[in-house]
Design a protein around this motif. Structure first.
Motif, PDB file in Angstrom:
ATOM      1  N   PRO A  32       0.754  -1.365   0.001  1.00  0.00           N
ATOM      2  CA  PRO A  32       0.020  -0.036   0.103  1.00  0.00           C
ATOM      3  C   PRO A  32       0.803   1.204  -0.040  1.00  0.00           C
ATOM      4  CG  PRO A  32      -0.165  -1.142   2.277  1.00  0.00           C
ATOM      5  CD  PRO A  32       0.590  -2.181   1.356  1.00  0.00           C
ATOM      6  N   ARG A  33       1.908   1.056   0.630  1.00  0.00           N
ATOM      7  CA  ARG A  33       2.965   2.491   0.890  1.00  0.00           C
ATOM      8  C   ARG A  33       4.082   2.263   0.162  1.00  0.00           C
ATOM      9  NH1 ARG A  33       1.059   6.093   5.717  1.00  0.00           N
ATOM     10  NH2 ARG A  33      -1.272   6.001   5.511  1.00  0.00           N
ATOM     11  N   PHE A  34       4.518   2.535  -1.042  1.00  0.00           N
ATOM     12  CA  PHE A  34       5.825   2.430  -1.602  1.00  0.00           C
ATOM     13  C   PHE A  34       6.364   4.041  -1.422  1.00  0.00           C
ATOM     14  CE2 PHE A  34       8.775   2.929  -4.856  1.00  0.00           C
ATOM     15  CZ  PHE A  34       9.614   1.892  -4.831  1.00  0.00           C
ATOM     16  N   TYR A  35       7.538   4.142  -0.768  1.00  0.00           N
ATOM     17  CA  TYR A  35       8.036   5.403  -0.493  1.00  0.00           C
ATOM     18  C   TYR A  35       8.938   5.831  -1.644  1.00  0.00           C
ATOM     19  CZ  TYR A  35       5.740   4.990   4.047  1.00  0.00           C
ATOM     20  OH  TYR A  35       4.778   4.604   4.983  1.00  0.00           O
ATOM     21  N   ASP A  36       8.703   6.904  -2.557  1.00  0.00           N
ATOM     22  CA  ASP A  36       9.395   7.011  -3.665  1.00  0.00           C
ATOM     23  C   ASP A  36      10.612   8.128  -3.386  1.00  0.00           C
ATOM     24  OD1 ASP A  36      10.168   7.289  -6.203  1.00  0.00           O
ATOM     25  OD2 ASP A  36       8.140   8.332  -6.719  1.00  0.00           O
ATOM     26  N   ALA A  71      19.720  -0.713  -6.114  1.00  0.00           N
ATOM     27  CA  ALA A  71      19.961   0.144  -7.029  1.00  0.00           C
ATOM     28  C   ALA A  71      20.000   1.698  -6.436  1.00  0.00           C
ATOM     29  CB  ALA A  71      19.220   0.293  -8.250  1.00  0.00           C
ATOM     30  N   ARG A  72      19.079   1.669  -5.417  1.00  0.00           N
ATOM     31  CA  ARG A  72      18.939   3.243  -4.869  1.00  0.00           C
ATOM     32  C   ARG A  72      19.938   3.790  -4.104  1.00  0.00           C
ATOM     33  NH1 ARG A  72      12.814   1.923  -3.091  1.00  0.00           N
ATOM     34  NH2 ARG A  72      13.172   0.416  -4.290  1.00  0.00           N
ATOM     35  N   GLY A  73      20.705   2.544  -3.554  1.00  0.00           N
ATOM     36  CA  GLY A  73      22.053   3.041  -2.826  1.00  0.00           C
ATOM     37  C   GLY A  73      23.075   3.592  -3.671  1.00  0.00           C
ATOM     38  N   THR A 108      12.752  -9.169   0.718  1.00  0.00           N
ATOM     39  CA  THR A 108      12.434  -7.568   0.942  1.00  0.00           C
ATOM     40  C   THR A 108      11.059  -7.654   1.200  1.00  0.00           C
ATOM     41  OG1 THR A 108      11.598  -6.807  -1.252  1.00  0.00           O
ATOM     42  CG2 THR A 108      14.185  -7.052  -1.013  1.00  0.00           C
ATOM     43  N   GLU A 109      10.575  -6.262   1.444  1.00  0.00           N
ATOM     44  CA  GLU A 109       9.038  -6.262   1.915  1.00  0.00           C
ATOM     45  C   GLU A 109       8.155  -6.703   0.843  1.00  0.00           C
ATOM     46  OE1 GLU A 109       8.131  -1.915   2.687  1.00  0.00           O
ATOM     47  OE2 GLU A 109       5.975  -2.724   3.246  1.00  0.00           O
ATOM     48  N   TYR A 110       8.850  -6.587   0.018  1.00  0.00           N
ATOM     49  CA  TYR A 110       7.772  -7.135  -1.408  1.00  0.00           C
ATOM     50  C   TYR A 110       8.325  -8.224  -2.426  1.00  0.00           C
ATOM     51  CZ  TYR A 110      10.346  -3.231  -3.223  1.00  0.00           C
ATOM     52  OH  TYR A 110      11.384  -2.210  -3.551  1.00  0.00           O
ATOM     53  N   GLY A 111       9.380  -8.744  -2.285  1.00  0.00           N
ATOM     54  CA  GLY A 111      10.128  -9.650  -3.074  1.00  0.00           C
ATOM     55  C   GLY A 111      10.957 -10.558  -2.508  1.00  0.00           C
ATOM     56  N   ASP A 134      18.614   3.572   0.548  1.00  0.00           N
ATOM     57  CA  ASP A 134      17.590   4.792   0.539  1.00  0.00           C
ATOM     58  C   ASP A 134      16.700   4.347   1.933  1.00  0.00           C
ATOM     59  OD1 ASP A 134      16.417   2.178  -1.011  1.00  0.00           O
ATOM     60  OD2 ASP A 134      14.711   3.702  -1.480  1.00  0.00           O
ATOM     61  N   LEU A 135      16.268   2.792   2.147  1.00  0.00           N
ATOM     62  CA  LEU A 135      15.153   2.735   2.852  1.00  0.00           C
ATOM     63  C   LEU A 135      15.615   1.249   3.496  1.00  0.00           C
ATOM     64  CD1 LEU A 135      11.420   3.140   2.023  1.00  0.00           C
ATOM     65  CD2 LEU A 135      12.238   0.838   2.716  1.00  0.00           C
ATOM     66  N   VAL A 136      15.245   1.264   4.802  1.00  0.00           N
ATOM     67  CA  VAL A 136      15.215  -0.236   5.372  1.00  0.00           C
ATOM     68  C   VAL A 136      13.725  -0.556   5.824  1.00  0.00           C
ATOM     69  CG1 VAL A 136      15.850   0.706   7.838  1.00  0.00           C
ATOM     70  CG2 VAL A 136      15.917  -1.526   7.333  1.00  0.00           C
ATOM     71  N   ALA A 137      13.312  -1.668   5.396  1.00  0.00           N
ATOM     72  CA  ALA A 137      12.075  -2.117   5.766  1.00  0.00           C
ATOM     73  C   ALA A 137      12.177  -3.543   6.606  1.00  0.00           C
ATOM     74  CB  ALA A 137      11.040  -2.566   4.550  1.00  0.00           C
ATOM     75  N   THR A 138      12.127  -4.720   6.001  1.00  0.00           N
ATOM     76  CA  THR A 138      12.408  -5.789   6.576  1.00  0.00           C
ATOM     77  C   THR A 138      13.953  -6.013   7.365  1.00  0.00           C
ATOM     78  OG1 THR A 138      12.855  -7.271   4.790  1.00  0.00           O
ATOM     79  CG2 THR A 138      10.824  -6.941   5.501  1.00  0.00           C
ATOM     80  N   GLU A 164      13.500   4.911   7.592  1.00  0.00           N
ATOM     81  CA  GLU A 164      13.496   3.260   8.334  1.00  0.00           C
ATOM     82  C   GLU A 164      11.988   3.269   8.501  1.00  0.00           C
ATOM     83  OE1 GLU A 164      15.055   3.814  12.557  1.00  0.00           O
ATOM     84  OE2 GLU A 164      15.828   1.641  12.545  1.00  0.00           O
ATOM     85  N   LEU A 165      11.489   2.122   8.250  1.00  0.00           N
ATOM     86  CA  LEU A 165      10.169   1.890   8.586  1.00  0.00           C
ATOM     87  C   LEU A 165      10.283   0.985   9.867  1.00  0.00           C
ATOM     88  CD1 LEU A 165       8.719   0.628   4.967  1.00  0.00           C
ATOM     89  CD2 LEU A 165       8.633   2.885   6.241  1.00  0.00           C
ATOM     90  N   LYS A 166       9.810   1.693  10.936  1.00  0.00           N
ATOM     91  CA  LYS A 166       9.925   1.253  12.232  1.00  0.00           C
ATOM     92  C   LYS A 166       8.674   0.136  12.446  1.00  0.00           C
ATOM     93  CE  LYS A 166       8.804   5.244  14.410  1.00  0.00           C
ATOM     94  NZ  LYS A 166       8.558   6.323  15.399  1.00  0.00           N
TER      95      LYS A 166
HETATM   96  N1  LIG Z   1       7.797   0.519   1.237  1.00  0.00           N
HETATM   97  C1  LIG Z   1       8.824   0.620   0.626  1.00  0.00           C
HETATM   98  N2  LIG Z   1       9.030   1.649  -0.350  1.00  0.00           N
HETATM   99  C2  LIG Z   1      10.000   1.688  -1.080  1.00  0.00           C
HETATM  100  N3  LIG Z   1      11.002   0.808  -1.213  1.00  0.00           N
HETATM  101  C3  LIG Z   1      10.796  -0.244  -0.393  1.00  0.00           C
HETATM  102  N4  LIG Z   1      11.528  -1.384  -0.344  1.00  0.00           N
HETATM  103  C4  LIG Z   1      10.936  -2.177   0.667  1.00  0.00           C
HETATM  104  N5  LIG Z   1      10.047  -1.467   1.043  1.00  0.00           N
HETATM  105  C5  LIG Z   1       9.625  -0.441   0.394  1.00  0.00           C
END
Ligand SMILES: Nc1ncnc2[nH]cnc12
Ligand SMILES: O=P(O)(O)OC[C@H]1O[C@H](OP(=O)(O)OP(=O)(O)O)[C@H](O)[C@@H]1O
Length: 220
Positions: A32-36, A71-73, A108-111, A134-138, A164-166
């Motif tokens: 639902p929330r992909f942070y761009d 890639a985003r790093g 990852t969160e989605y793959g 760029d982002l840490v999720a799981t 950082e997704l807490k």
């Molecule tokens: N919620 C998210 N938004 C963007 N990139 C991600 N990579 C893993 N989870 C993500």
């Protein structure tokens, strides 16, 4: 200066709140929330602010190199490495570079991903490596990067991310969410610090999407 002494740029502080306005989210890749980060990359003053914050944070603590994650790093790491006048190291997905060591498969969160790699001559014993993404999720991706540094007997000074997704740090057992703390513990990475400038608490910029928007994100 030790990491523990760094007081500036607290998570979700003033600078973070400003940058968060340029980090929209929308449904993508089935979540639902992909942070761009494309939002702030398009704003030179904000992109510069992000880079300056990371440079400021790590200027005094003694690092030997900056490793960016595919890639985003690869977008955030090089300007930080250049400003710190330190080597930049690519940590790429499998099959892209010669003479590498590889981590195990990770999620990852989605793959699912079949391992990260680094060229074996880029890190030597005892070197202090700063990992940037760029982002840490799981934490699956960071875990793989940490494993690579350890395989080559380097030391991870910190893993630094813009977001950082807490919610994944230590979720309740009945939430069904993967736990970053558990993953790190299982892999022996529990002592590696992770720092994120912005948490989901202040990421309130829901993107306005065109009529008929469909989630066309692809697994890769
Ligand atoms: N919620 C998210 N938004 C963007 N990139 C991600 N990579 C893993 N989870 C993500
Ligand atoms: O903490 P995690 O659950 O592992 O998720 C975070 C990772 O997921 C994204 O990378 P992705 O593998 O999608 O690669 P990309 O940068 O090529 O889109 C993001 O850029 C992080 O590297």
């Amino acid at each position: 200066m030790a990491l523990s002494e760094i007081k500036k740029y607290e998570q979700d502080g003033g600078e973070a709140k400003e940058i968060a306005q340029y980090l929209p989210w929308f449904p993508f890749k089935g979540i639902p929330r992909f942070y761009d980060i494309g939002g702030f990359l398009y704003e030179p003053a904000i992109f510069q602010k992000v880079v300056d914050i990371f440079v400021d944070r790590y200027r005094e603590i003694g690092i030997d190199s900056v490793a960016g994650l595919d890639a985003r790093g690869f977008i955030l790491g090089p300007p930080i490495a250049l400003a710190l006048k330190k080597p930049f190291i690519m940590m790429r997905k499998k099959g892209k570079m010669p003479n590498t060591v590889s981590s195990d498969d990770y999620k990852t969160e989605y793959g699912s991903r079949s391992g990260l790699t680094v060229q074996r001559d880029k890190i030597t014993k005892g070197q202090r490596v700063l990992i940037i993404d760029d982002l840490v999720a799981t934490g699956g991706t960071l875990s793989s990067a940490i494993s690579l540094v350890k395989m080559l007997e380097g030391i991870v000074v910190e893993c630094a991310c813009v977001v950082e997704l807490k919610m994944f740090i230590d979720p309740p057992a009945d939430s069904g969410l993967p736990s970053r703390s558990k993953l790190f513990k299982d892999l022996g990475h529990q002592d590696v610090p992770v720092w994120g400038l912005i948490s989901e608490d202040i990421l309130t910029n829901k993107a306005s999407l065109p009529e008929g928007y469909v989630d066309d994100g692809e697994e890769h």
